[in-house]
Design a protein around this motif. Structure first.
Motif, PDB file in Angstrom:
ATOM      1  N   UNK A  83      -8.828   7.343  -0.325  1.00 56.97           N
ATOM      2  CA  UNK A  83      -8.131   5.632  -0.039  1.00 56.97           C
ATOM      3  C   UNK A  83      -8.479   4.925  -0.986  1.00 56.97           C
ATOM      4  N   UNK A  87      -4.823   2.901  -2.708  1.00 54.14           N
ATOM      5  CA  UNK A  87      -4.812   1.716  -3.240  1.00 54.14           C
ATOM      6  C   UNK A  87      -4.051   0.960  -3.954  1.00 54.14           C
ATOM      7  N   UNK A 110       0.772  -4.994   6.971  1.00 50.53           N
ATOM      8  CA  UNK A 110      -0.104  -4.440   6.991  1.00 50.53           C
ATOM      9  C   UNK A 110      -1.866  -3.883   6.201  1.00 50.53           C
ATOM     10  N   UNK A 111      -0.822  -3.117   5.297  1.00 51.92           N
ATOM     11  CA  UNK A 111      -2.647  -2.777   4.610  1.00 51.92           C
ATOM     12  C   UNK A 111      -2.781  -3.750   3.511  1.00 51.92           C
ATOM     13  N   UNK A 114      -6.031  -5.114   6.821  1.00 54.53           N
ATOM     14  CA  UNK A 114      -6.089  -4.291   7.388  1.00 54.53           C
ATOM     15  C   UNK A 114      -7.327  -3.862   6.811  1.00 54.53           C
ATOM     16  N   UNK A 115      -6.729  -3.658   5.159  1.00 52.02           N
ATOM     17  CA  UNK A 115      -8.115  -2.933   4.582  1.00 52.02           C
ATOM     18  C   UNK A 115      -8.436  -4.124   3.734  1.00 52.02           C
ATOM     19  N   UNK A 116      -8.518  -5.233   4.578  1.00 54.24           N
ATOM     20  CA  UNK A 116      -9.723  -6.345   4.129  1.00 54.24           C
ATOM     21  C   UNK A 116      -9.169  -7.209   2.500  1.00 54.24           C
ATOM     22  N   UNK A 163      -0.019  -4.515  -3.191  1.00 49.91           N
ATOM     23  CA  UNK A 163      -1.182  -3.580  -2.803  1.00 49.91           C
ATOM     24  C   UNK A 163      -2.167  -4.063  -4.444  1.00 49.91           C
TER      25      UNK A 163
ATOM     26  N   UNK B 403      -0.572   6.502   4.287  1.00 52.14           N
ATOM     27  CA  UNK B 403      -1.449   6.758   3.713  1.00 52.14           C
ATOM     28  C   UNK B 403      -1.315   6.426   2.478  1.00 52.14           C
ATOM     29  N   UNK B 404      -0.235   6.421   1.746  1.00 53.80           N
ATOM     30  CA  UNK B 404      -0.460   6.017   0.194  1.00 53.80           C
ATOM     31  C   UNK B 404      -0.499   4.265   0.364  1.00 53.80           C
ATOM     32  N   UNK B 405      -0.564   3.684   1.120  1.00 56.05           N
ATOM     33  CA  UNK B 405      -0.508   2.710   1.043  1.00 56.05           C
ATOM     34  C   UNK B 405      -2.010   1.728   1.004  1.00 56.05           C
ATOM     35  N   UNK B 406      -2.867   3.854   1.348  1.00 51.77           N
ATOM     36  CA  UNK B 406      -4.525   3.774   1.351  1.00 51.77           C
ATOM     37  C   UNK B 406      -5.006   3.853   2.367  1.00 51.77           C
ATOM     38  N   UNK B 407      -4.282   3.513   3.885  1.00 53.86           N
ATOM     39  CA  UNK B 407      -4.893   2.835   5.459  1.00 53.86           C
ATOM     40  C   UNK B 407      -5.619   4.346   4.961  1.00 53.86           C
ATOM     41  N   UNK B 411      -6.255   4.362  10.384  1.00 58.15           N
ATOM     42  CA  UNK B 411      -5.748   3.076  10.973  1.00 58.15           C
ATOM     43  C   UNK B 411      -3.883   3.739  11.592  1.00 58.15           C
TER      44      UNK B 411
END
Lengths: 250, 501
Positions: A83, A87, A110-111, A114-116, A163, B403-407, B411
């Motif tokens: 994960x 990113x 969103x990403x 959510x991934x802070x 990202x 998933x490709x965004x890293x989630x 999530x």
């Protein structure tokens, strides 16, 4: 380990990659490196494994054999936090895959939120910036279903860029578009390439590949059949396979 | 929306009207015991009448025995001409014929029988103390007084009162009964009363114990006593060899007769009008309270079971679809599959009975809790499959993009998949809740007063089937219409999200 392993310019390194679905081998013994700032176009007949190759690079497909190193980390290692690596590997899909349940702006936010990686307000600022860059600032609060195909794909590119990835993978980004919308998406991609983004693009747009890419790979029969700079590859094909392919698409 | 409600009400009203114009029923053809052969005979399931009449079925004369859950239902069938005669105990028969002038009891009695209490075979010491109590109550005249208080000219003059100074220090005695059997046990003003109740109270007083009454279907009484849900059964029960195989009986406390009830050819159609019936059904003795209690319980069960179903369904669906997508969670998925197969492969009613009589067999547990648990577990299985189909209907590209965004997987599920899946399954989910609401009508099988049973209690008191059933149907209909309207509103709100600029 080879000498260029520690070369900080190398973003991706693929070693002996093999992918099979059951008995059906799609890719075999693929080896290549991708350096920072490179724009690589992947062409080839349908079913030759070029999409599978691209999807292996962020592990949407799990390789059957071989290793893929991203900044020197083997992403095929089971203990790696995939994960976290994803990113930094942006991806744009043929069918956009925007989230229909949120607005364009929220899709982009969103990403990072959510991934802070960003606060809500930072992410919002970044989203607006990116939307301006892809020319869709006025669509920030629209839902994906209200956009045209070309607009959706531009949002998808913005979403991946939010990202700040080190490399962006494009999986046939214009194949699902009406012809008059192909241009707007390619223009954004061209700008992106000129800004120095490392890109790997699976495409059927030969003209675009030739103009924008600085390296071109021809996939056929489970392997990279030919690899060269675009000019050479298109004007001086070495294998009968590529000659045959080019005669059909050009 | 309003259009549909009006249409539904019209349908119901026309049903009323249809039921109002009674078609003529056939003339009575049964005048003695010998006439029974070859006829259609109504009985209450599992009673002595049932056992005795069943012999006619095998004599080749074409006798048909219709078995009803309640004596009252058999009487209703007789009135409507669906059966030719009803074989039933004399006391309830008298009560029925008093309330229905178009029925009469044949003078020739069918058979004499002895009533006794049923007690589990594994509790001889309880049987001994109950027998001792019965003997004492017979000797001091208490039993006679109780019988006289309900039967004969002096009825109401000698009610049973607990003797002064009685201490109830020896615990609680639980009695299983079926309170649709006037004058032995029936509802009056929300309480179960009758000969058996007074006698059981007297026995409990004699033994220094408190009495607790559990109302249930007649054919559940023996099961309840066997499983320990009740200490004894008192429901005008006759000792038969068949019953003795499974259960023990006390000494006889009274005798009775099985008689034949038939339509009275000479009776003048003395049906009271609908307003009288309405008053009698709902206003006399505040009988509408049975419906209110029932409605409250129905709503409590349906709402709590729905929430539980969503909770169970959600987790099962997530486990199952995670397994489908990633191949993980093999053991959890296996357990979920067993759960789904068992729950969806067996009738809800059987599940309810198993949970009440077997799983919580010897535990004193709130019936509402049992019903919520049973319906919740049942609904969970259906909701799980609804959720799962919703999750699987989301394009895999949504997963890949997130998933490709890293989630993470979790999530991705929470922010991308579930909101879309929920919207897709809302209509199916609403349908499941409507089914669930109506399915709670079987709660009566564990003696819980839900809406349906509330109506049944009124029926057993007033011997009028039409109005209570229609009113119960109407209440269910209104509940479902309200529920559908709410869901539609929610659906519209969720959908409008994606279209509005």
């Amino acid at each position: 380990m080879s000498a260029d392993y520690n070369d900080s310019d190398v973003i991706l390194r693929v070693e002996g990659l093999k992918k099979a679905f059951g008995d059906h081998v799609v890719l075999e013994n693929i080896n290549t490196t991708v350096k920072k700032g490179e724009v690589i176009a992947i062409i080839g007949p349908s079913g030759c494994g070029k999409s599978t190759f691209l999807r292996s690079l962020n592990l949407l497909e799990t390789p059957t054999e071989g290793h893929i190193y991203f900044h020197g980390t083997d992403i095929t290692d089971k203990n790696v936090n995939i994960n976290q690596l994803r990113e930094k590997i942006g991806m744009v899909f043929q069918h956009f895959n925007l989230f229909p349940n949120m607005t364009v702006k929220k899709n982009i936010m969103l990403a990072p939120v959510q991934l802070k990686l960003m606060s809500e307000s930072e992410a919002e600022k970044r989203a607006v910036e990116l939307l301006e860059r892809v020319g869709l600032a006025e669509k920030a609060n629209a839902y994906p279903d209200m956009l045209s195909g070309g607009q959706k794909q531009r949002v998808a590119i913005a979403r991946a860029m939010a990202m700040n990835p080190d490399v962006m993978l494009f999986d046939e980004p214009t194949s699902a578009l009406d012809p008059e919308m192909v241009g707007e998406v390619l223009n954004i991609m061209k700008e992106l390439a000129e800004s120095g983004m490392t890109m790997i693009i699976v495409t059927h747009e030969m003209g675009f590949a030739r103009e924008v890419a600085n390296r071109c790979m021809f996939f056929a029969d489970t392997k990279i059949m030919e690899e060269n700079n675009p000019k050479e590859l298109f004007e001086n094909p070495q294998t009968p396979r590529l000659k045959d392919f080019l005669s059909k698409v050009l | 929306m309003r259009k549909y409600v009006i249409a539904a009400l019209c349908c119901l009203l026309s049903l009323f009207a249809l039921a109002g114009c009674k078609s003529s029923v056939p003339e009575n053809t049964v005048f003695s015991v010998d006439d029974l052969s070859g006829k259609k005979i109504g009985v209450q399931l599992g009673t002595t009448g049932d056992t005795l009449v069943s012999e006619y079925e095998e004599d080749g004369s074409g006798t048909v025995v219709e078995r009803y859950n309640k004596g009252n239902d058999a009487i209703q069938a007789l009135k409507q001409g669906k059966v030719d005669a009803v074989v039933i105990d004399i006391q309830p028969a008298k009560a029925f014929t008093e309330a229905n002038s178009d029925l009469t009891i044949l003078e020739e009695e069918f058979v004499n029988e002895d009533y006794a209490l049923c007690i589990s075979k594994s509790r001889p010491e309880l049987k001994a103390s109950i027998n001792e109590a019965i003997r004492a109550l017979k000797e001091n005249g208490t039993l006679d007084n109780i019988l006289k208080n309900y039967i004969g000219e002096d009825a109401g003059k000698t009610p049973y009162v607990t003797p002064e100074g009685t201490e109830h220090s020896n615990g609680t005695l639980v009695m299983a009964t079926n309170a649709y059997f006037k004058p032995y046990e029936y509802y009056e003003g929300g309480e179960i009363v009758g000969i058996d109740v007074d006698m059981a109270t007297a026995i409990a007083d004699y033994l220094g114990m408190n009495l607790k009454i559990e109302d249930m279907e007649f054919d559940s009484i023996i099961t309840a006593v066997q499983s320990g849900k009740a200490d004894f059964g008192a429901a005008g029960m006759t000792v038969t060899p068949e019953r003795l195989k499974n259960i023990d009986f006390s000494d006889t406390y009274t005798t009775s007769q099985q008689v034949i009830v038939v339509r009275d050819n000479d009776a003048i159609g003395a049906n009271s009008n609908i307003i009288e019936k309405f008053k009698n059904d709902f206003l006399t003795d505040n009988r509408y309270e049975f419906l209110l209690t029932g409605l409250r319980n129905t709503i409590i069960i349906a709402v709590c079971a729905a929430l539980m179903g969503i909770l169970i369904g959600f987790f099962v669906a997530v486990i199952r679809s995670t397994h489908d997508k990633t191949g993980g969670l093999t053991i959890a998925n296996f357990i979920c599959n067993i759960y789904l197969t068992v729950i969806r492969g067996t009738p809800t009613m059987v599940q309810l009975l198993i949970i009440y009589y077997i799983i919580f067999g010897s535990v004193d547990i709130n019936k509402l809790a049992v019903a919520i648990l049973a319906f919740g577990i049942n609904s969970g299985a259906y909701v799980a499959e609804i959720f799962r189909s919703g999750i699987m209907s989301i394009d895999n590209g949504q997963f890949e993009a997130a998933r490709s965004l890293g989630l993470t997987y979790k999530k991705t599920f929470i922010y991308v998949i579930l909101p879309q899946a929920f919207k897709n399954v809302l209509p199916a989910l609403a349908n499941e809740f409507i089914v669930l609401l109506k399915e709670t009508s079987i709660s009566g099988y564990i003696g819980l007063t839900d809406l349906t049973r509330g109506g049944d209690i009124i029926r057993s008191n007033t011997y009028d089937a039409m109005l209570p059933l229609f009113v119960v149907a109407l209440i269910y209909l209104v509940l479902v219409v309200i529920l559908s309207a709410l869901v539609k509103k929610l659906e519209r709100r969720l959908r409008s999200n994606e279209r509005r600029l």
